[in-house]
Design an enzyme around this catalytic site. Structure first.
Site, PDB file in Angstrom:
ATOM      1  N   ALA A  66       0.864  -1.177   0.000  1.00  0.00           N
ATOM      2  CA  ALA A  66       0.000   0.000   0.000  1.00  0.00           C
ATOM      3  C   ALA A  66       0.901   1.228   0.000  1.00  0.00           C
ATOM      4  CB  ALA A  66      -0.901  -0.024   1.228  1.00  0.00           C
ATOM      5  N   GLY A 111       0.468  -4.932   0.906  1.00  0.00           N
ATOM      6  CA  GLY A 111      -0.702  -5.000   0.019  1.00  0.00           C
ATOM      7  C   GLY A 111      -0.425  -5.768  -1.265  1.00  0.00           C
ATOM      8  N   GLU A 114      -0.919  -9.318  -0.304  1.00  0.00           N
ATOM      9  CA  GLU A 114      -2.362  -9.481  -0.095  1.00  0.00           C
ATOM     10  C   GLU A 114      -3.085  -9.596  -1.439  1.00  0.00           C
ATOM     11  OE1 GLU A 114      -2.355  -5.989   2.525  1.00  0.00           O
ATOM     12  OE2 GLU A 114      -3.365  -7.221   4.024  1.00  0.00           O
ATOM     13  N   GLU A 134       4.367  -4.695   7.302  1.00  0.00           N
ATOM     14  CA  GLU A 134       3.649  -3.554   7.904  1.00  0.00           C
ATOM     15  C   GLU A 134       4.134  -3.232   9.308  1.00  0.00           C
ATOM     16  OE1 GLU A 134       2.214  -6.123   6.357  1.00  0.00           O
ATOM     17  OE2 GLU A 134       0.713  -5.393   4.925  1.00  0.00           O
TER      18      GLU A 134
HETATM   19  N1  COA Z   1       4.544   3.108  -0.832  1.00  0.00           N
HETATM   20  C1  COA Z   1       4.947   4.265  -1.417  1.00  0.00           C
HETATM   21  N2  COA Z   1       6.070   4.372  -2.120  1.00  0.00           N
HETATM   22  C2  COA Z   1       6.845   3.287  -2.229  1.00  0.00           C
HETATM   23  C3  COA Z   1       6.507   2.065  -1.648  1.00  0.00           C
HETATM   24  C4  COA Z   1       5.291   1.999  -0.918  1.00  0.00           C
HETATM   25  N3  COA Z   1       4.860   0.860  -0.352  1.00  0.00           N
HETATM   26  N4  COA Z   1       7.477   1.168  -1.913  1.00  0.00           N
HETATM   27  C5  COA Z   1       8.385   1.812  -2.660  1.00  0.00           C
HETATM   28  N5  COA Z   1       8.012   3.091  -2.860  1.00  0.00           N
HETATM   29  C6  COA Z   1       8.703   4.148  -3.603  1.00  0.00           C
HETATM   30  C7  COA Z   1       9.908   4.692  -2.849  1.00  0.00           C
HETATM   31  O1  COA Z   1       9.497   5.679  -1.917  1.00  0.00           O
HETATM   32  C8  COA Z   1      10.718   5.262  -3.994  1.00  0.00           C
HETATM   33  O2  COA Z   1      10.130   6.472  -4.393  1.00  0.00           O
HETATM   34  P1  COA Z   1      11.086   7.757  -4.728  1.00  0.00           P
HETATM   35  O3  COA Z   1      11.986   7.293  -5.823  1.00  0.00           O
HETATM   36  O4  COA Z   1      10.119   8.822  -5.145  1.00  0.00           O
HETATM   37  O5  COA Z   1      11.838   8.056  -3.444  1.00  0.00           O
HETATM   38  C9  COA Z   1      10.466   4.267  -5.111  1.00  0.00           C
HETATM   39  O6  COA Z   1       9.250   3.590  -4.786  1.00  0.00           O
HETATM   40  C10 COA Z   1      11.547   3.212  -5.249  1.00  0.00           C
HETATM   41  O7  COA Z   1      11.707   2.569  -4.004  1.00  0.00           O
HETATM   42  P2  COA Z   1      13.128   2.435  -3.239  1.00  0.00           P
HETATM   43  O8  COA Z   1      12.847   2.260  -1.780  1.00  0.00           O
HETATM   44  O9  COA Z   1      14.016   3.551  -3.624  1.00  0.00           O
HETATM   45  O10 COA Z   1      13.674   1.078  -3.898  1.00  0.00           O
HETATM   46  P3  COA Z   1      14.703   0.057  -3.235  1.00  0.00           P
HETATM   47  O11 COA Z   1      15.086  -0.877  -4.321  1.00  0.00           O
HETATM   48  O12 COA Z   1      15.786   0.784  -2.508  1.00  0.00           O
HETATM   49  O13 COA Z   1      13.851  -0.754  -2.143  1.00  0.00           O
HETATM   50  C11 COA Z   1      11.923  -1.933  -1.283  1.00  0.00           C
HETATM   51  C12 COA Z   1      12.785  -1.580  -2.519  1.00  0.00           C
HETATM   52  C13 COA Z   1      10.705  -2.692  -1.781  1.00  0.00           C
HETATM   53  C14 COA Z   1      12.742  -2.803  -0.336  1.00  0.00           C
HETATM   54  C15 COA Z   1      11.522  -0.630  -0.576  1.00  0.00           C
HETATM   55  O14 COA Z   1      10.968   0.261  -1.531  1.00  0.00           O
HETATM   56  C16 COA Z   1      10.486  -0.835   0.520  1.00  0.00           C
HETATM   57  O15 COA Z   1      10.826  -1.299   1.593  1.00  0.00           O
HETATM   58  N6  COA Z   1       9.228  -0.454   0.240  1.00  0.00           N
HETATM   59  C17 COA Z   1       8.163  -0.508   1.227  1.00  0.00           C
HETATM   60  C18 COA Z   1       7.686  -1.924   1.411  1.00  0.00           C
HETATM   61  C19 COA Z   1       6.610  -1.956   2.466  1.00  0.00           C
HETATM   62  O16 COA Z   1       6.817  -1.692   3.638  1.00  0.00           O
HETATM   63  N7  COA Z   1       5.385  -2.311   2.023  1.00  0.00           N
HETATM   64  C20 COA Z   1       4.270  -2.429   2.898  1.00  0.00           C
HETATM   65  C21 COA Z   1       3.534  -1.148   2.996  1.00  0.00           C
HETATM   66  S1  COA Z   1       2.186  -1.263   4.165  1.00  0.00           S
END
Ligand code: COA
Length: 260
Positions: A66, A111, A114, A134
């Site tokens: 999400a 999400g 999910e 989460e």
């Molecule tokens: N919501 C909003 N934006 C997200 C996102 C999310 N769940 N997951 C990734 N993004 C965005 C990042 O903020 C970044 O945006 P930006 O370039 O404008 O700063 C872009 O997507 C790329 O992500 P980034 O974190 O730079 O890539 P990465 O390869 O370093 O890491 C992940 C990848 C998946 C490990 C990391 O993005 C992450 O941990 N995301 C969240 C996962 C999460 O907690 N999901 C559950 C949400 S309830």
């Protein structure tokens, strides 16, 4: 509504829906949830669609969860509405009446997992990472994750993934029963295409009956579920496809199912 958030492609009965926010790793904001809900509603109503493939744009992510930047701003009431919107989408997919394959091409987190769990088959690239992170944000799964994971993989795996929040590999997810198959990333398209083509040729009303039996059976007592199965079994005898399938077997030829 911005329909480009979800792109659609229909060919040979296979409708491919792609979550299209690659710069945000296909994170599900409210607009994307709504676009997906509309796309699935249309796929359900479109007689040409026999199977749906759901995937994420880009090479990196199926859906990374999400949208955290949107959630950061929500009030409790808006948070509940956001959860209900996500849950409505997951219920629509689960009850679509047509098979939905999740093509897990990368991160399927929060999400995203999910969403994949609401689909009927999950095929993952060996590079994919799956999880319910989460807890790391002070949140909990809100689109049905704690419940679908429990039903798919049991209590131990659900508590591990949700309490610890660490992503797991695709092969571990397969060992836990969360994904059906893991294939090398460069073989993902071919395998998903093969499965989708098989399902697109299968008898749609029988597919629907199986999907309904499993959905209903997962939610009620065995006795009622068995009665429901018998009723569905009886109903398929009303289909031309059942006559065709059994006749084709007896005549040693391939069946042609028309969805009648
Ligand atoms: N919501 C909003 N934006 C997200 C996102 C999310 N769940 N997951 C990734 N993004 C965005 C990042 O903020 C970044 O945006 P930006 O370039 O404008 O700063 C872009 O997507 C790329 O992500 P980034 O974190 O730079 O890539 P990465 O390869 O370093 O890491 C992940 C990848 C998946 C490990 C990391 O993005 C992450 O941990 N995301 C969240 C996962 C999460 O907690 N999901 C559950 C949400 S309830």
């Amino acid at each position: 509504m911005d329909l480009d958030l979800v792109t659609r492609h229909l060919e040979d009965g296979i409708c491919t829906l792609t979550v299209n926010r690659p710069d945000k790793l296909n994170a599900l904001n409210q607009q994307t949830l709504q676009a997906l809900d509309q796309a699935f509603a249309e796929a359900a109503a479109d007689q040409r669609v026999r199977v749906v493939v759901l995937t994420g744009a880009g090479a990196k992510a199926f859906v990374a969860g999400a949208d955290i930047s949107q959630m950061n701003q929500l009030t409790p009431v808006q948070g509940r509405d956001f959860s209900l919107l996500g849950q409505q989408l997951m219920r629509r997919i689960e009850g679509l009446g047509k098979p939905v394959i999740a093509r897990i091409n990368g991160f399927a987190l929060g999400g995203g997992l999910e969403l994949a769990m609401a689909c009927h088959l999950r095929i993952a690239a060996d590079t994919a990472k799956l999880g319910q992170p989460e807890i790391n944000l002070g949140l909990i799964p809100g689109f049905g994750g704690s419940q679908r994971l429990l039903r798919l993989a049991g209590r131990a795996a659900t508590l591990e993934l949700c309490l610890l929040g660490a992503p797991i590999s695709a092969s571990r997810a397969q060992a836990l029963g969360i994904v059906n198959e893991v294939v090398p990333a460069d073989a993902l398209d071919a395998r998903v295409a093969e499965l989708a083509a098989q399902l697109a040729k299968a008898a749609p009303l029988a597919l629907r009956a199986i999907l309904d039996c499993v959905l209903v059976g997962g939610e009620c007592a065995l006795e009622q579920a068995l009665q429901f199965e018998s009723t569905q079994f009886g109903l398929v005898f009303a289909t031309a496809d059942m006559r065709e399938g059994t006749a084709a077997f007896l005549e040693r030829r391939q069946p042609e199912f028309a969805g009648q």
